[in-house]
Design a protein around this motif. Structure first.
Motif, PDB file in Angstrom:
ATOM      1  N   VAL A  98      -2.112   4.526   3.526  1.00 11.89           N
ATOM      2  CA  VAL A  98      -3.155   3.973   4.384  1.00 11.89           C
ATOM      3  C   VAL A  98      -3.849   5.133   5.080  1.00 11.89           C
ATOM      4  O   VAL A  98      -3.178   5.995   5.658  1.00 11.89           O
ATOM      5  N   GLU A 118       0.845  -1.205   0.000  1.00 13.61           N
ATOM      6  CA  GLU A 118       0.000   0.000   0.000  1.00 13.61           C
ATOM      7  C   GLU A 118       0.872   1.245   0.000  1.00 13.61           C
ATOM      8  O   GLU A 118       1.719   1.421   0.871  1.00 13.61           O
ATOM      9  N   ASP A 119       0.645   2.121  -0.988  1.00  9.88           N
ATOM     10  CA  ASP A 119       1.364   3.395  -0.988  1.00  9.88           C
ATOM     11  C   ASP A 119       0.881   4.278   0.154  1.00  9.88           C
ATOM     12  O   ASP A 119       1.667   5.028   0.734  1.00  9.88           O
ATOM     13  N   THR A 131       5.230   3.287   3.157  1.00  9.40           N
ATOM     14  CA  THR A 131       3.770   3.478   3.164  1.00  9.40           C
ATOM     15  C   THR A 131       3.467   4.756   3.926  1.00  9.40           C
ATOM     16  O   THR A 131       3.918   4.926   5.062  1.00  9.40           O
TER      17      THR A 131
END
Lengths: 116, 113
Positions: A11, A8-9, A110
């Motif tokens: 959250v 995930e780049d 992230t």
């Protein structure tokens, strides 16, 4: 090739809710695992590490991480997020077969955004 | 607390210049590291050193060299700066054991014009 993936780049989580930042790795042997946090215009700060033993490790600022050997994962968690937790988080792995020089392989990072 | 100090927070240089980035640690650590950080790529290791006068190439050593004449100081040298070396540069140090965390400086944001 040895690698660390943070799928995930970014959250996004509401303040007070639990958070999870995911990390999986592809490294030979039994690596050492680390999480770092980076605030704007600062270097990386060490949060926690897994070396051996209990699969749940606790670290700074209320963070913890769960090691899962079969899934080769090391996810970062916190039961209740704070706005001040908003930052860039890096997972890193130190392959124990690297001759002991403490080299680290980093994930891409992230970005955690905690909304009031 | 371990302190890793990088000499400049921001630096602007011109293409072709020789650029020196300095890093000093105060914890008598054996290992020192230079990384560059680019968005979406995480940290990539340029060079590291496990003892005075010893150095090892990391993953992206091309265009860079290093010097470690004293245990506490590790210098990164851009021999002839190019625009693709515009980046954030981070220095780190650690004790000899592989299970110890690395400690980072606040970084040098280098722009090559």
């Amino acid at each position: 090739a040895q690698s660390v993936a943070q799928p995930e780049d970014q959250v996004n989580v509401a303040e007070g809710n639990p958070l999870t930042v995911k990390c999986t790795y592809s490294v030979s042997g039994n690596p050492y695992l680390f999480w770092y946090v980076q605030y704007p215009n600062r270097g990386l700060q060490f949060l926690l590490k897994y070396i051996t033993g209990d699969n749940l490790v606790k670290g700074s600022y209320g963070f913890e991480a769960e090691f899962n050997k079969s899934q080769t994962s090391f996810h970062l968690k916190k039961p209740s997020a704070l706005v001040s937790d908003s930052a860039l988080y890096f997972c890193a792995v130190s392959p124990t077969l690297f001759g002991g020089y403490n080299k680290l392989i980093f994930g891409a990072g992230t970005r955690l955004a905690v909304h009031p | 607390d371990v302190k890793v100090t990088q000499s400049s927070r921001y630096l602007v240089k011109r293409t072709g210049e020789k650029v020196f980035l300095e890093c000093v640690q105060d914890m008598d650590h054996e290992n020192m590291f230079w990384y560059r950080q680019d968005p979406g790529l995480g940290l990539r290791l340029i060079y590291f050193s496990y003892d005075v006068k010893m150095k090892e190439k990391g993953d992206i050593p091309e265009g860079y060299s290093v010097s470690r004449e004293k245990k506490e100081r590790f210098s990164l040298i851009l021999e002839s700066a190019s625009t693709n070396q515009t980046s954030m540069y981070l220095c780190a140090s650690s004790s000899g054991a592989g299970n110890q965390p690395q400690h980072f400086g606040d970084g040098t944001r280098l722009s090559i014009l």
